[in-house]
Design an enzyme around this catalytic site. Structure first.
Site, PDB file in Angstrom:
ATOM      1  N   ASP A  83      71.710 -29.651  31.262  1.00  0.00           N
ATOM      2  CA  ASP A  83      73.153 -29.652  31.482  1.00  0.00           C
ATOM      3  C   ASP A  83      73.886 -29.589  30.179  1.00  0.00           C
ATOM      4  OD1 ASP A  83      74.813 -29.705  33.659  1.00  0.00           O
ATOM      5  OD2 ASP A  83      74.393 -31.768  34.254  1.00  0.00           O
ATOM      6  N   LYS A 112      73.537 -25.324  32.322  1.00  0.00           N
ATOM      7  CA  LYS A 112      74.403 -25.536  33.375  1.00  0.00           C
ATOM      8  C   LYS A 112      75.678 -26.090  32.728  1.00  0.00           C
ATOM      9  CE  LYS A 112      74.340 -28.651  36.661  1.00  0.00           C
ATOM     10  NZ  LYS A 112      75.714 -29.528  36.545  1.00  0.00           N
ATOM     11  N   GLU A 114      80.103 -26.803  33.979  1.00  0.00           N
ATOM     12  CA  GLU A 114      81.006 -27.079  34.941  1.00  0.00           C
ATOM     13  C   GLU A 114      82.099 -26.335  34.851  1.00  0.00           C
ATOM     14  OE1 GLU A 114      81.587 -31.214  35.479  1.00  0.00           O
ATOM     15  OE2 GLU A 114      79.486 -31.857  35.599  1.00  0.00           O
ATOM     16  N   GLU A 180      78.785 -28.683  44.487  1.00  0.00           N
ATOM     17  CA  GLU A 180      78.778 -29.813  45.146  1.00  0.00           C
ATOM     18  C   GLU A 180      80.181 -30.653  45.522  1.00  0.00           C
ATOM     19  OE1 GLU A 180      77.806 -32.307  41.337  1.00  0.00           O
ATOM     20  OE2 GLU A 180      78.021 -33.978  42.680  1.00  0.00           O
TER      21      GLU A 180
HETATM   22  O1  KIV Z   1      74.219 -33.821  36.456  1.00  0.00           O
HETATM   23  C1  KIV Z   1      73.547 -33.585  37.658  1.00  0.00           C
HETATM   24  O2  KIV Z   1      72.464 -34.254  38.112  1.00  0.00           O
HETATM   25  C2  KIV Z   1      74.348 -32.636  38.386  1.00  0.00           C
HETATM   26  C3  KIV Z   1      73.621 -32.628  39.926  1.00  0.00           C
HETATM   27  C4  KIV Z   1      74.393 -33.824  40.472  1.00  0.00           C
HETATM   28  C5  KIV Z   1      73.993 -31.157  40.180  1.00  0.00           C
HETATM   29  O3  KIV Z   1      75.047 -31.905  37.926  1.00  0.00           O
END
Ligand code: KIV
Length: 287
Positions: A83, A112, A114, A180
């Site tokens: 992330d 990932k 957002e 989500e």
């Molecule tokens: O940070 C995370 O764990 C997430 C998931 C909840 C999709 O973004």
């Protein structure tokens, strides 16, 4: 050989559901990998469930790199997605630098991030540079102060916006998309319109895959259980009971036993004590 983004896209085409879990350390990554989970997300939720912050916002890139490295070391087969934390992808240049660190220094195979329209140029450039990107729409925790923690896209305008953003992320090159906290019907509509797999959390059963937060599903984080989580184990209880046993054993003198200890030749100990005695009397001579 690790799962690749091509494998997960093939899974969608074949109608094979895709299970993903979050992982934050070597041991849990090893357990998930050996169990056959094809995708591990080192999510910035670690800020809450591992570090005890109230939101994901305080998580830094260095903290993410630390945990991603551990998950990469603990896994051999899973695709590891790192992330990008809050404010680490505000411009294309910044995103390239930081996503590059997640891939190059920490060893993740994808990142990932957002958001919808505002992140499209970033997604496009990262993908052009060879960095696979997973999108994240609906409730996006890094915007918690703007949107609160509630289901997104329940009304027509919001739903249309999420559908448009999903299509635009696919167009920009995202290989997959987390949905989500969106209504199940909306997630179904998006899943049917996209070629890339949707991974739902609180988005119903029509997504191509599901993601669960490790600490929620394992019953490790007990502050609260989100509506979208299912507890598959009660590890906090198991650990609590184990600790009670340990406390009782230490207090009762039943741990450790000779099984957990090593011993030495008594003559060696006597020799050491004699040496100490000589040392003591030499020390006294000097007083
Ligand atoms: O940070 C995370 O764990 C997430 C998931 C909840 C999709 O973004």
């Amino acid at each position: 050989m690790r799962t690749t983004i091509l494998t997960v896209q093939k899974m969608k085409r074949r109608g094979e559901r895709i299970p993903m879990v979050t992982a934050y350390d070597y041991t849990s990554a090893q357990i998930a990998d050996r169990a056959g989970v094809p995708m591990l997300l080192v999510g910035d939720t670690l800020g809450m469930v591992v570090l005890g912050h109230p939101t994901t916002l305080p998580v830094t890139l260095d903290e993410m790199l630390h945990h991603i490295r551990a998950v990469v070391r603990g896994s051999q087969k899973a695709l590891v997605i790192g992330d990008m934390p809050f404010l680490t992808y505000t411009t294309v240049e910044q995103a390239i630098h930081n996503a590059g660190r997640i891939i190059q220094e920490a060893g993740a195979q994808a990142v990932k991030l957002e958001g919808g329209a505002s992140v499209l140029p970033i997604v496009q450039r990262l993908v052009e540079l060879g960095i696979p990107v997973m999108g994240h729409l609906g409730f996006t925790p890094q915007s918690v102060h703007q949107m609160g923690t509630r289901v997104q896209g329940k009304r027509a305008n919001g739903a249309r916006q999420i559908i448009e953003d999903a299509l635009a992320l696919q167009q920009a090159g995202a290989f997959s998309l987390v949905l989500e906290l969106v209504p199940a019907e909306l997630a179904r509509e998006i899943t049917e319109r996209l070629r890339i797999p949707t991974i739902g959390i609180g988005a119903g059963s029509w997504c191509d895959g599901q993601v669960q937060v490790w600490h929620d599903m394992m019953g490790l984080y007990t502050d609260f259980l989100p509506k979208h989580a299912r507890r598959y184990a009660s590890i906090a209880e198991t650990m609590g009971a184990a600790l009670q046993d340990y406390i009782a054993d230490v207090r009762g003198g039943t741990f450790p036993t000779s099984e957990h200890s090593s011993s030495m030749d008594p003559q060696e100990l006597q020799a050491a004590l004699r040496q100490l005695g000589r040392q003591d009397s030499t020390d006294l001579d000097g007083v």
